[in-house]
Scaffold this active site. Structure first.
Site, PDB file in Angstrom:
ATOM      1  N   SER A 121       0.827  -1.097   0.039  1.00 39.35           N
ATOM      2  CA  SER A 121       0.040  -0.094   0.001  1.00 39.35           C
ATOM      3  C   SER A 121       0.815   1.218  -0.044  1.00 39.35           C
ATOM      4  CB  SER A 121      -0.868   0.056   1.258  1.00 39.35           C
ATOM      5  OG  SER A 121      -1.463  -1.188   1.516  1.00 39.35           O
ATOM      6  N   HIS A 143      -1.293  -2.658  -7.009  1.00 41.10           N
ATOM      7  CA  HIS A 143      -1.920  -2.509  -5.779  1.00 41.10           C
ATOM      8  C   HIS A 143      -3.500  -2.811  -5.891  1.00 41.10           C
ATOM      9  CE1 HIS A 143      -3.142   0.808  -2.529  1.00 41.10           C
ATOM     10  NE2 HIS A 143      -3.035  -0.264  -1.916  1.00 41.10           N
ATOM     11  N   GLU A 155      -3.759   0.035  -8.621  1.00 38.90           N
ATOM     12  CA  GLU A 155      -2.887   0.970  -8.950  1.00 38.90           C
ATOM     13  C   GLU A 155      -1.428   0.488  -9.498  1.00 38.90           C
ATOM     14  OE1 GLU A 155      -2.105   3.216  -5.120  1.00 38.90           O
ATOM     15  OE2 GLU A 155      -2.171   5.119  -6.171  1.00 38.90           O
ATOM     16  N   ASN A 193      -3.183   6.060  -0.927  1.00 41.01           N
ATOM     17  CA  ASN A 193      -2.929   6.222   0.556  1.00 41.01           C
ATOM     18  C   ASN A 193      -2.158   7.119   0.866  1.00 41.01           C
ATOM     19  OD1 ASN A 193      -4.285   3.680   1.503  1.00 41.01           O
ATOM     20  ND2 ASN A 193      -2.648   2.590   0.493  1.00 41.01           N
TER      21      ASN A 193
HETATM   22  P1  NAD Z   1      -3.535  -9.290   6.536  1.00 37.24           P
HETATM   23  O1  NAD Z   1      -3.055  -9.091   7.861  1.00 37.24           O
HETATM   24  O2  NAD Z   1      -5.024  -9.461   6.330  1.00 37.24           O
HETATM   25  O3  NAD Z   1      -2.945 -10.543   5.895  1.00 37.24           O
HETATM   26  C1  NAD Z   1      -1.321 -10.701   5.698  1.00 37.24           C
HETATM   27  C2  NAD Z   1      -1.109 -12.307   5.610  1.00 37.24           C
HETATM   28  O4  NAD Z   1       0.329 -12.576   5.295  1.00 37.24           O
HETATM   29  C3  NAD Z   1      -1.331 -13.098   6.898  1.00 37.24           C
HETATM   30  O5  NAD Z   1      -2.158 -14.157   6.716  1.00 37.24           O
HETATM   31  C4  NAD Z   1       0.120 -13.508   7.256  1.00 37.24           C
HETATM   32  O6  NAD Z   1       0.198 -14.823   8.046  1.00 37.24           O
HETATM   33  C5  NAD Z   1       0.855 -13.553   5.968  1.00 37.24           C
HETATM   34  N1  NAD Z   1       2.324 -13.430   6.004  1.00 37.24           N
HETATM   35  C6  NAD Z   1       3.145 -12.727   6.741  1.00 37.24           C
HETATM   36  N2  NAD Z   1       4.402 -13.060   6.448  1.00 37.24           N
HETATM   37  C7  NAD Z   1       4.360 -13.780   5.425  1.00 37.24           C
HETATM   38  C8  NAD Z   1       5.379 -14.637   5.144  1.00 37.24           C
HETATM   39  N3  NAD Z   1       6.566 -14.307   5.165  1.00 37.24           N
HETATM   40  N4  NAD Z   1       4.882 -15.661   4.093  1.00 37.24           N
HETATM   41  C9  NAD Z   1       3.794 -15.975   3.772  1.00 37.24           C
HETATM   42  N5  NAD Z   1       2.673 -15.374   4.391  1.00 37.24           N
HETATM   43  C10 NAD Z   1       3.099 -14.335   5.388  1.00 37.24           C
HETATM   44  O7  NAD Z   1      -2.962  -8.044   5.657  1.00 37.24           O
HETATM   45  P2  NAD Z   1      -3.872  -7.546   4.318  1.00 37.24           P
HETATM   46  O8  NAD Z   1      -4.652  -6.694   4.779  1.00 37.24           O
HETATM   47  O9  NAD Z   1      -4.391  -8.797   3.463  1.00 37.24           O
HETATM   48  O10 NAD Z   1      -2.524  -6.984   3.676  1.00 37.24           O
HETATM   49  C11 NAD Z   1      -1.577  -7.441   3.019  1.00 37.24           C
HETATM   50  C12 NAD Z   1      -0.947  -6.438   1.982  1.00 37.24           C
HETATM   51  O11 NAD Z   1      -1.722  -5.679   1.165  1.00 37.24           O
HETATM   52  C13 NAD Z   1      -0.179  -5.403   2.820  1.00 37.24           C
HETATM   53  O12 NAD Z   1       0.952  -5.122   2.232  1.00 37.24           O
HETATM   54  C14 NAD Z   1      -1.124  -4.143   2.966  1.00 37.24           C
HETATM   55  O13 NAD Z   1      -0.497  -2.917   2.935  1.00 37.24           O
HETATM   56  C15 NAD Z   1      -1.654  -4.358   1.241  1.00 37.24           C
HETATM   57  N6  NAD Z   1      -3.052  -3.860   1.196  1.00 37.24           N
HETATM   58  C16 NAD Z   1      -4.037  -3.943   2.092  1.00 37.24           C
HETATM   59  C17 NAD Z   1      -5.220  -3.471   1.770  1.00 37.24           C
HETATM   60  C18 NAD Z   1      -6.565  -3.532   2.856  1.00 37.24           C
HETATM   61  O14 NAD Z   1      -7.710  -2.898   2.637  1.00 37.24           O
HETATM   62  N7  NAD Z   1      -6.314  -4.393   3.791  1.00 37.24           N
HETATM   63  C19 NAD Z   1      -5.627  -2.908   0.579  1.00 37.24           C
HETATM   64  C20 NAD Z   1      -4.594  -2.866  -0.434  1.00 37.24           C
HETATM   65  C21 NAD Z   1      -3.159  -3.221  -0.048  1.00 37.24           C
END
Ligand code: NAD
Length: 289
Positions: A121, A143, A155, A193
């Site tokens: 993000s 993204h 994005e 963001n």
């Molecule tokens: P989340 O916390 O729901 O999920 C992250 C997952 O990654 C967890 O299940 C964790 O166990 C896993 N993980 C962590 N380290 C790991 C590794 N080394 N190998 C394998 N799995 C691993 O987070 P999310 O909300 O899904 O966000 C994930 C990414 O997407 C982040 O970079 C976030 O900034 C981005 N993002 C989030 C949103 C949102 O609305 N939540 C929107 C766009 C982008």
């Protein structure tokens, strides 16, 4: 020119990774869902089953197509077994060290022409790409937005070394997944963001300073600004920990105090109130509520 992407390894099975894998499978691509946590993999599998069943129920998809989409998703703890995939999309925690460690492993694992994408993000694509050495031209920001199956935007962010070919492949992949890609440059938080997080942070300050209660802050923004969802509800939906981590990247990279997470937001994260995913954040989402 490389062939269009057919198989995507999605690393991280949380809010975003599970949505990306489902959308890929619904678009006819093969998806491999990877997570360190068996519980997260189970949760993602349950989410896929439920979403596909709902589409069949609403007659938006035939039962055969839903079964075919489900059969295109596989699950695992280790991406080593899927090294022939032509694309990896990283959707793990919003932490530069975690992402760079993963990209170092991607460069050692996946085929020499594989696309190496991150769903970050806010973290610099150029910085993440440094972990891949000579593979930096294949690293790109892809993204997606939450919930991935619904939100149209992707994005697309090119790092300093990203090749034109990687950009073209990513735009094609986003379109093949039914999305509308829009390009942004590689500055912390990109466009979405950088603009959204100060709004969310300010809503927390308004709450902390007693300007209004959370429900009223949200209602004012929904009715007064025509937002589909108030900023505090949206923060719960994104994940308060994810919002916090994005704000910290923006604060460190852009050096402006306006991005530093509000104490009220930090307090909820410390207490483990992370939003929808823990059933409690600013608002209560437990069944009793
Ligand atoms: P989340 O916390 O729901 O999920 C992250 C997952 O990654 C967890 O299940 C964790 O166990 C896993 N993980 C962590 N380290 C790991 C590794 N080394 N190998 C394998 N799995 C691993 O987070 P999310 O909300 O899904 O966000 C994930 C990414 O997407 C982040 O970079 C976030 O900034 C981005 N993002 C989030 C949103 C949102 O609305 N939540 C929107 C766009 C982008």
């Amino acid at each position: 020119m490389s062939d269009p992407v057919k198989t995507i390894v999605v690393v991280g099975a949380g809010t975003m990774g599970s949505g990306i894998a489902l959308t890929a499978a619904q678009s006819g691509l093969r998806a491999v869902q990877i997570d360190l946590s068996a519980a997260q993999l189970d949760k993602a599998r349950g989410y896929h089953t439920k979403q596909l069943a709902r589409l069949v129920e609403k007659q938006k998809m035939s039962a055969e197509d839903a079964a075919a989409a489900a059969s295109r998703i596989s699950y695992g703890a280790d991406f080593d077994a899927f090294k022939d995939a032509d694309c990896v999309i990283e959707a793990a925690s919003e932490n530069p060290q975690v992402k760079k460690k993963l990209f170092r492993a991607f460069a050692e694992t996946f085929a020499s022409d594989a696309l190496l994408a991150t769903n970050t993000s806010s973290i610099s694509i150029t910085d993440i790409a440094t972990a891949t050495g000579a593979r930096a031209s294949q690293v790109i920001g892809m993204h997606f937005f939450n919930p991935v199956p619904v939100m149209k935007l992707v994005e697309v962010i090119r790092g300093l070394a990203t090749s034109d070919e990687s950009v073209a492949r990513t735009l094609d992949l986003a379109r093949a997944m039914g999305k509308t890609p829009v390009l942004a440059n590689d500055r912390a938080g990109f466009v979405s963001n950088r603009v959204l997080m100060p709004l969310i942070n300010e809503a927390f300050y308004a709450w902390m300073e007693g300007v209004a209660e959370p429900h009223d802050i949200d209602q004012i923004m929904v009715l007064g600004c025509n937002f589909p969802m108030g900023p505090l509800r949206l923060a719960d939906f994104i994940g308060l920990d994810v919002c916090h981590d994005i704000m910290m990247v923006l604060y460190r990279e852009l050096g402006d105090a306006k991005f530093f997470p509000c104490p009220k937001l930090r307090q909820l994260v410390t207490a483990g109130r992370l939003g929808n995913k823990t059933n409690l954040g600013v608002f209560d989402y437990s069944p009793k509520a």
